[in-house]
Design a protein around this motif. Structure first.
Motif, short mmCIF file in Angstrom:
data_model
loop_
_atom_site.label_atom_id
_atom_site.label_comp_id
_atom_site.label_asym_id
_atom_site.label_seq_id
_atom_site.Cartn_x
_atom_site.Cartn_y
_atom_site.Cartn_z
N GLY A 60 0.81 -1.08 0.04
CA GLY A 60 -0.03 -0.09 -0.06
C GLY A 60 0.99 1.24 0.12
N VAL A 61 1.96 1.36 0.85
CA VAL A 61 2.79 2.40 1.06
C VAL A 61 3.35 2.56 -0.24
CG1 VAL A 61 4.64 3.58 2.09
CG2 VAL A 61 2.97 2.45 3.18
N TRP A 62 3.97 1.46 -0.91
CA TRP A 62 4.78 1.35 -2.23
C TRP A 62 4.04 2.11 -3.47
CZ3 TRP A 62 4.24 -1.38 -6.59
CH2 TRP A 62 5.09 -1.14 -7.81
N VAL A 63 2.90 1.53 -3.57
CA VAL A 63 2.05 1.95 -4.49
C VAL A 63 1.99 3.49 -4.66
CG1 VAL A 63 -0.35 2.03 -5.54
CG2 VAL A 63 0.77 -0.23 -4.87
N ALA A 64 1.62 4.03 -3.65
CA ALA A 64 1.34 5.40 -3.53
C ALA A 64 2.69 6.21 -3.18
CB ALA A 64 0.52 5.88 -2.36
N GLY A 65 3.73 5.85 -2.62
CA GLY A 65 4.69 6.58 -2.16
C GLY A 65 5.92 6.60 -2.96
N LEU A 77 2.60 12.66 -12.87
CA LEU A 77 1.43 13.92 -12.95
C LEU A 77 1.58 14.37 -14.62
CD1 LEU A 77 1.26 15.35 -9.72
CD2 LEU A 77 -0.41 13.63 -10.71
N ASN A 78 2.59 14.62 -15.05
CA ASN A 78 2.73 15.23 -16.36
C ASN A 78 2.22 14.27 -17.75
OD1 ASN A 78 3.84 17.63 -15.78
ND2 ASN A 78 6.17 16.86 -15.81
N ARG A 79 2.49 12.98 -17.32
CA ARG A 79 1.77 12.01 -18.06
C ARG A 79 0.44 11.74 -17.82
NH1 ARG A 79 6.68 9.24 -16.61
NH2 ARG A 79 5.41 7.75 -15.60
N ALA A 151 0.67 7.27 2.80
CA ALA A 151 1.85 7.54 2.25
C ALA A 151 1.52 8.64 1.22
CB ALA A 151 1.97 6.38 1.07
N LEU A 152 0.24 8.74 0.91
CA LEU A 152 0.09 10.14 0.18
C LEU A 152 -0.41 11.26 1.20
CD1 LEU A 152 -2.79 8.60 -2.41
CD2 LEU A 152 -0.55 9.42 -2.83
N LEU A 153 -0.81 11.03 2.43
CA LEU A 153 -0.97 12.12 3.22
C LEU A 153 0.49 12.64 3.65
CD1 LEU A 153 -3.99 10.78 5.54
CD2 LEU A 153 -3.84 12.75 3.94
N THR A 154 1.31 11.61 3.98
CA THR A 154 2.67 12.26 4.24
C THR A 154 3.53 12.52 3.08
OG1 THR A 154 3.46 10.03 3.93
CG2 THR A 154 2.73 10.55 6.18
N ARG A 155 3.15 12.19 1.72
CA ARG A 155 4.04 12.40 0.59
C ARG A 155 5.39 11.88 0.68
NH1 ARG A 155 2.81 18.64 -0.96
NH2 ARG A 155 3.64 17.99 -2.97
N SER A 156 5.55 10.74 1.25
CA SER A 156 6.94 10.28 1.36
C SER A 156 6.67 8.42 1.49
CB SER A 156 7.20 10.80 2.56
OG SER A 156 8.54 9.86 3.03
N MET A 157 7.79 7.89 0.82
CA MET A 157 7.72 6.47 0.70
C MET A 157 8.22 5.98 2.57
SD MET A 157 7.52 3.71 -0.77
CE MET A 157 8.14 2.01 -0.76
N ALA A 158 9.26 6.57 3.04
CA ALA A 158 9.72 6.31 4.07
C ALA A 158 8.87 6.70 5.27
CB ALA A 158 11.17 6.92 4.39
N ALA A 227 -9.52 11.40 2.78
CA ALA A 227 -8.49 12.51 3.40
C ALA A 227 -7.41 12.47 2.49
CB ALA A 227 -8.30 12.31 4.87
N ALA A 228 -7.11 11.36 2.02
CA ALA A 228 -5.67 11.34 0.90
C ALA A 228 -6.21 11.63 -0.44
CB ALA A 228 -5.36 9.81 0.79
N GLY A 229 -7.15 11.36 -0.83
CA GLY A 229 -7.65 11.72 -2.08
C GLY A 229 -7.78 13.21 -2.20
N ALA A 230 -8.38 14.04 -1.10
CA ALA A 230 -8.68 15.53 -1.06
C ALA A 230 -7.28 16.09 -1.06
CB ALA A 230 -9.53 15.56 0.25
N ARG A 231 -6.13 15.71 -0.47
CA ARG A 231 -4.91 15.99 -0.45
C ARG A 231 -4.27 16.00 -1.62
NH1 ARG A 231 -0.73 18.01 2.72
NH2 ARG A 231 1.29 17.04 2.36
N PHE A 232 -4.34 14.68 -2.07
CA PHE A 232 -3.73 14.39 -3.63
C PHE A 232 -4.15 15.24 -4.58
CE2 PHE A 232 -3.02 11.61 -7.46
CZ PHE A 232 -1.82 11.88 -7.36
N VAL A 233 -5.54 15.38 -4.60
CA VAL A 233 -6.30 16.22 -5.68
C VAL A 233 -5.57 17.66 -5.73
CG1 VAL A 233 -8.34 17.08 -6.84
CG2 VAL A 233 -7.90 14.58 -6.07
N ARG A 234 -5.50 18.36 -4.48
CA ARG A 234 -5.36 19.73 -4.06
C ARG A 234 -3.97 20.20 -4.20
NH1 ARG A 234 -10.23 20.78 0.48
NH2 ARG A 234 -11.70 20.01 -0.91
N SER A 235 -3.03 19.12 -3.83
CA SER A 235 -1.42 19.36 -3.66
C SER A 235 -0.98 19.92 -5.00
CB SER A 235 -0.72 18.25 -3.09
OG SER A 235 -0.93 17.22 -3.93
N ASP A 236 0.18 20.46 -4.81
CA ASP A 236 1.01 20.79 -5.95
C ASP A 236 1.65 19.71 -6.82
OD1 ASP A 236 0.30 23.57 -5.67
OD2 ASP A 236 1.94 24.08 -4.35
N ALA A 237 2.06 18.69 -5.95
CA ALA A 237 2.83 17.55 -6.72
C ALA A 237 2.35 16.29 -5.88
CB ALA A 237 4.41 17.91 -6.78
#
Length: 237
Positions: A60-65, A77-79, A151-158, A227-237
């Motif tokens: 789960g963390v790997w897929v997103a992080g 995101l460019n692709r 992982a999406l909320l922290t925007r980090s793999m580790a 919560a993760a989806g909202a942050r991901f959609v609204r974040s810059d990257a």
């Protein structure tokens, strides 16, 4: 979706995770062959349930992080500029990976535990391993979405790995100790669902009905995902 599936198939983390699960099942079967299965359901629990649960957190963390860890999220995101579609694709890939992994581990465990317990007074019935595997799958599907969300909320793999294991092992455990409301936390409600599917010998001691436990499990997953989806959609990257 296609690019996410290619990552799942060709990158090393999923393969190493599957190898870890396979090793855990094999070691448990060897222990059963030497000592017998015992009366505490240890082989299905520690040879199947626990390793697939840990693997679900990692997947789960790997897929997103992964993109955050390799600093390639902007390129992704460019692709794929449709963030909602990308978010849904990642959830789908995580669910597929965990389903396949848990199913393979359950089939292998059913065969190995049955063979390993041959000649002992107690055996590990195939029906029991299949029930435990199905119960594990039900929880693993929830765990992979929660882990991906963290992982999406922290925007980090580790950071995602640390927060995910911290949530499941520490935070959720502490929350369950709160009087009156602790029984509604993720682990207690998930354990009720898992124990009811696993059958006799796997009672969790949960204090709520199965229907409520299912609804609360879904609610916990939905809360993290939203919560993760909202942050991901609204974040810059």
């Amino acid at each position: 979706m296609r690019s996410e599936m290619r990552k799942l198939i060709y990158l090393p983390t999923p393969r190493w995770t599957l190898a870890f699960v396979g090793a855990a099942v094999t070691i448990a079967a060897i222990v059963v062959a030497i000592t017998g299965p015992g009366e505490d359901n240890l082989a299905p629990t520690f040879g199947l349930t626990v390793p697939t649960w840990i693997a679900s957190v990692v997947i789960g963390v790997w897929v997103a992080g992964m993109e955050y860890g390799q600093k390639t999220m902007s390129r992704t995101l460019n692709r794929n500029p449709d963030r909602i579609r990308l978010f849904a694709d990642k959830i789908a890939v995580g669910l597929i990976a965990v389903t396949v992994m848990t199913a393979v581990a359950t089939i292998v465990g059913t065969l190995l535990f049955g063979l390993a317990s041959t000649g002992h007074d107690l055996t590990v019935p195939a029906s029991e391993v299949l029930r435990v595997g199905f119960a594990g799958l039900a929880i693993n599907l929830a765990v992979v979405i929660i882990s991906m969300s963290l992982a999406l909320l922290t925007r980090s793999m580790a950071g995602g790995i640390a927060v995910a294991f911290g949530f499941f092992f520490v935070i959720d455990s502490l929350l369950t100790e709160i009087p009156k409301v602790g029984k509604y936390m993720f682990s207690p409600v998930a354990n009720v669902v898992s124990s009811r599917i696993s059958g006799p010998g796997y009672e969790s001691g949960g204090e709520i009905a199965l229907g409520l436990a299912v609804m609360l499990t879904v609610a916990w997953v939905a809360a993290f995902a939203l919560a993760a989806g909202a942050r991901f959609v609204r974040s810059d990257a």
